[in-house]
Design a protein around this motif. Structure first.
Motif, mmCIF file in Angstrom:
data_model
loop_
_atom_site.group_PDB
_atom_site.id
_atom_site.type_symbol
_atom_site.label_atom_id
_atom_site.label_comp_id
_atom_site.label_asym_id
_atom_site.label_seq_id
_atom_site.Cartn_x
_atom_site.Cartn_y
_atom_site.Cartn_z
ATOM 1 N N ARG A 162 0.858 -1.173 0.000
ATOM 2 C CA ARG A 162 0.000 0.000 0.000
ATOM 3 C C ARG A 162 0.900 1.230 0.000
ATOM 4 N NH1 ARG A 162 -4.634 -1.251 4.466
ATOM 5 N NH2 ARG A 162 -5.568 0.665 3.614
ATOM 6 N N ASP A 166 -2.941 6.010 -0.512
ATOM 7 C CA ASP A 166 -4.037 5.233 0.035
ATOM 8 C C ASP A 166 -4.879 6.080 0.984
ATOM 9 O OD1 ASP A 166 -4.716 2.044 0.542
ATOM 10 O OD2 ASP A 166 -5.102 3.257 2.330
ATOM 11 N N ARG A 217 -8.262 -0.258 -1.227
ATOM 12 C CA ARG A 217 -6.848 -0.074 -0.903
ATOM 13 C C ARG A 217 -6.109 0.280 -2.188
ATOM 14 N NH1 ARG A 217 -8.285 -4.634 2.245
ATOM 15 N NH2 ARG A 217 -7.777 -5.992 0.505
#
Length: 228
Positions: A162, A166, A217
């Motif tokens: 990630r 995000d 995500r």
């Protein structure tokens, strides 16, 4: 938590251990929590590994094994590691049910420690959102160095993380070093410069942005190769 630019941030030493226990409870309460279908990055990785004539795959942070089982079904020999014995027990049970026990091995391992493999011993390494767990930048760099050590020359490393674009970046409890805890899960969100730094000395083949889940995500899928 704040830190002086250019110095390593101070971080609670128990954070990763707390996260280990959190994942253990999560796997016990939610067996097969991610379902049986492989992740999109694993499907991509299986094709990339096959194109590179890989035969042995090391998966880091395998959890209950949906991706490890996909690699085994695709014909690879897989060593699946995770710091959760509960998740790996679920993986072994699923492998036995699917007749894949001869293709799947498991090892309980904390990636803050050296990988339990000799140099130049695997063809490919896969890690889906493992590098963006509650690890410091220093620990992540040490892990990538270990991945390079165990890969054959020309070996392929596919990992996902990630990133700082995000929605959860900057939300919840901050632990420094771009680590934010939200809903009990701590995530190290990657800036692009960290991806480039970790690829130094490798061939960086691809940085692919994608989204996953309902939030969604926002991640990068990174493919890099060791020099031949």
């Amino acid at each position: 938590m704040t830190h002086t630019p250019g110095t390593a941030p101070r971080r609670e030493p128990a954070l990763a251990d707390t996260q280990r226990e959190h994942w253990q409870r999560t796997y016990r309460a939610n067996p097969g929590m991610y379902g049986e279908q492989p992740s999109a990055p694993a499907r991509y990785a299986a094709e990339a590994f096959a194109s590179a004539d890989a035969r042995e795959v090391l998966e880091l942070g395998a959890g209950h094994g949906r991706d490890a089982l996909h690699f085994a079904r695709a014909g690879f020999t897989v060593l699946a590691t995770d710091f959760s014995p509960t998740g790996l027990a679920q993986l072994r049970a699923a492998a036995a049910e699917q007749g894949l026990s001869d293709r799947v091995g498991t090892t309980v391992h904390d990636v803050r420690e050296p990988l339990p493999l000799p140099d130049d011993s695997v063809d490919a390494v896969f890690a889906h959102m493992l590098l963006c767990m509650a690890l410091s930048t220093e620990e992540i760099a040490a892990l990538v160095a270990e991945v390079r050590r165990v890969l054959h020359p020309g070996g392929t490393f596919v990992y996902t993380v990630r990133h700082t674009g995000d929605a959860h970046y900057g939300a919840g409890t901050g632990h420094g070093d771009d680590i934010w805890e939200h809903g009990g899960f701590a995530v190290h969100f990657f800036p692009r410069e960290l991806v480039d730094r970790l690829a130094e000395g490798w061939h960086l083949a691809d940085v692919h942005p994608f989204e996953e889940g309902e939030l969604p995500r926002r991640l990068w899928r990174i493919t890099q190769e060791t020099p031949r």
